[in-house]
Design an enzyme around this catalytic site. Structure first.
Site, PDB file in Angstrom:
ATOM      1  N   ASN A   9       0.861  -1.188   0.000  1.00  0.00           N
ATOM      2  CA  ASN A   9       0.000   0.000   0.000  1.00  0.00           C
ATOM      3  C   ASN A   9       0.899   1.240   0.000  1.00  0.00           C
ATOM      4  OD1 ASN A   9      -1.864   2.004   0.442  1.00  0.00           O
ATOM      5  ND2 ASN A   9      -2.407   1.348   2.526  1.00  0.00           N
ATOM      6  N   TRP A  10       1.022   1.849  -1.164  1.00  0.00           N
ATOM      7  CA  TRP A  10       1.936   2.997  -1.282  1.00  0.00           C
ATOM      8  C   TRP A  10       1.381   4.256  -0.633  1.00  0.00           C
ATOM      9  CZ3 TRP A  10       3.989   2.908  -7.064  1.00  0.00           C
ATOM     10  CH2 TRP A  10       4.747   1.731  -7.251  1.00  0.00           C
ATOM     11  N   LYS A  11       0.076   4.252  -0.337  1.00  0.00           N
ATOM     12  CA  LYS A  11      -0.583   5.455   0.216  1.00  0.00           C
ATOM     13  C   LYS A  11      -0.308   6.655  -0.700  1.00  0.00           C
ATOM     14  CE  LYS A  11      -0.291   3.300   4.695  1.00  0.00           C
ATOM     15  NZ  LYS A  11      -0.244   3.397   6.138  1.00  0.00           N
ATOM     16  N   HIS A  98      -9.654   1.419   4.699  1.00  0.00           N
ATOM     17  CA  HIS A  98      -8.374   1.563   5.409  1.00  0.00           C
ATOM     18  C   HIS A  98      -8.587   2.498   6.601  1.00  0.00           C
ATOM     19  CE1 HIS A  98      -4.290   2.682   6.368  1.00  0.00           C
ATOM     20  NE2 HIS A  98      -3.917   1.577   5.756  1.00  0.00           N
ATOM     21  N   GLU A 100      -6.996   4.862   7.694  1.00  0.00           N
ATOM     22  CA  GLU A 100      -6.783   6.293   7.398  1.00  0.00           C
ATOM     23  C   GLU A 100      -8.023   6.886   6.727  1.00  0.00           C
ATOM     24  OE1 GLU A 100      -3.084   5.644   5.367  1.00  0.00           O
ATOM     25  OE2 GLU A 100      -2.203   5.035   7.279  1.00  0.00           O
ATOM     26  N   GLU A 170      -5.831  -4.885  10.264  1.00  0.00           N
ATOM     27  CA  GLU A 170      -4.753  -3.923  10.524  1.00  0.00           C
ATOM     28  C   GLU A 170      -5.023  -3.189  11.833  1.00  0.00           C
ATOM     29  OE1 GLU A 170      -2.698  -2.737   6.589  1.00  0.00           O
ATOM     30  OE2 GLU A 170      -4.397  -1.401   6.881  1.00  0.00           O
ATOM     31  N   GLY A 176       2.182   2.078  10.707  1.00  0.00           N
ATOM     32  CA  GLY A 176       3.162   3.162  10.591  1.00  0.00           C
ATOM     33  C   GLY A 176       3.873   3.495  11.886  1.00  0.00           C
ATOM     34  N   SER A 216       3.006  -2.396  10.213  1.00  0.00           N
ATOM     35  CA  SER A 216       4.453  -2.495  10.418  1.00  0.00           C
ATOM     36  C   SER A 216       5.037  -3.855  10.032  1.00  0.00           C
ATOM     37  CB  SER A 216       4.826  -2.123  11.858  1.00  0.00           C
ATOM     38  OG  SER A 216       4.452  -0.782  12.130  1.00  0.00           O
ATOM     39  N   GLY A 237       2.605  -1.244   4.282  1.00  0.00           N
ATOM     40  CA  GLY A 237       2.682   0.175   3.962  1.00  0.00           C
ATOM     41  C   GLY A 237       4.117   0.609   3.749  1.00  0.00           C
ATOM     42  N   GLY A 238       4.718   1.176   4.783  1.00  0.00           N
ATOM     43  CA  GLY A 238       6.053   1.766   4.699  1.00  0.00           C
ATOM     44  C   GLY A 238       7.089   0.886   4.017  1.00  0.00           C
TER      45      GLY A 238
END
Ligand code: PGA
Length: 253
Positions: A9-11, A98, A100, A170, A176, A216, A237-238
């Protein structure tokens, strides 16, 4: 049987040039590694869907996905992107719900149920996210909340439709933050989700649904997380923004 999936997930990260570089680096490293039933999904910002899709080329195990879409099919909704549009671009997956989106854009369970319907109507697969914030985990009501999230947005579906959904658990406190759920915490919640689905739809349906862990995930912890019976891969993600790290995670599946 359910599929093993690693989704990045590049966001809202990377310029187009950086995105192209990242995708080509990962592809160069993993093209031969994605074996068996495993799938790799790049969840990229809307403007990069077509360029990255073109760059990934035709590989039956590697896909691009959108990170959200509208509950509406078309019309006066400035700035929105519909599932109909995604379908016309041959984009097979869409992340929905998600944390966010829930937190910053006020998306709730009933809106997400509509988005799930809009996506399934186009024969695309939602990657439906659920997970509890820290205060709920500390209160000990996390299982209840996650079951409720799944129920609110998915339990109106037929068994056939539900089996097109990928679920991503999640925990918000792990996203994150560098603080991953332990393999046991992940397995426990995945088992709760699968049992909840089995309770309504029966065990064979529940056994067919991929449940990914997100929060994470990195090259060092992926193997242990993915080794759990009910963890069918990860939403990353990251670590998906770094080609070498993401490649190691793909290899862990
Ligand atoms: P993270 O994000 O891997 O950076 O924790 C996961 C996600 O938000 O999907």
């Amino acid at each position: 049987m359910r599929q093993q999936i690693v989704a990045g997930n590049w966001k809202m990260n990377k310029t187009l040039q950086e995105a192209n570089t990242l995708a080509s680096e990962v592809m160069a490293m993993v093209a031969d590694e994605v074996k068996g039933d495993a799938k790799v999904i790049f969840c990229v910002p809307f403007p990069y869907l077509v360029p990255i899709k073109n760059q990934l080329g035709k590989n039956s195990r590697i896909f691009v996905a959108a990170q959200n879409c509208s509950e509406h099919e078309s019309g006066a909704y400035t700035g929105e992107v519909s599932a109909v549009m995604l379908k016309s671009m041959d984009i097979p997956y869409v992340i929905l719900g998600h944390s966010e989106r829930r937190q910053y854009f006020g998306e709730n369970g009933s809106l997400l149920a509509k988005k799930v319907d809009a996506v399934l109507k186009q024969s695309l697969s939602p990657i439906f996210c659920c997970g509890e914030p820290l205060e709920i985990r500390e209160k000990g009501t996390h299982e209840q909340l996650v079951k409720q999230q799944v129920e609110e947005s998915l339990f109106h579906l037929s068994a056939e439709s539900l089996q097109k959904v990928v679920i991503a658990y999640e925990p918000v406190w792990a996203i994150g933050t560098g603080k991953t759920a332990t393999a046991q915490q992940a397995q426990d919640m995945h088992e709760v989700i699968r049992k909840h689905i089995a309770g309504k739809y029966g065990q064979p349906v529940a056994d067919n649904i991929s449940i990914l862990y997100g929060g994470s995930v990195n090259a060092a912890n992926a193997k242990e997380l993915f080794a759990n019976a009910d963890v069918d891969g990860g939403l990353v993600g990251g670590a998906s923004l770094k080609s070498r790290e993401f490649t190691e995670i793909i290899k862990a599946i």
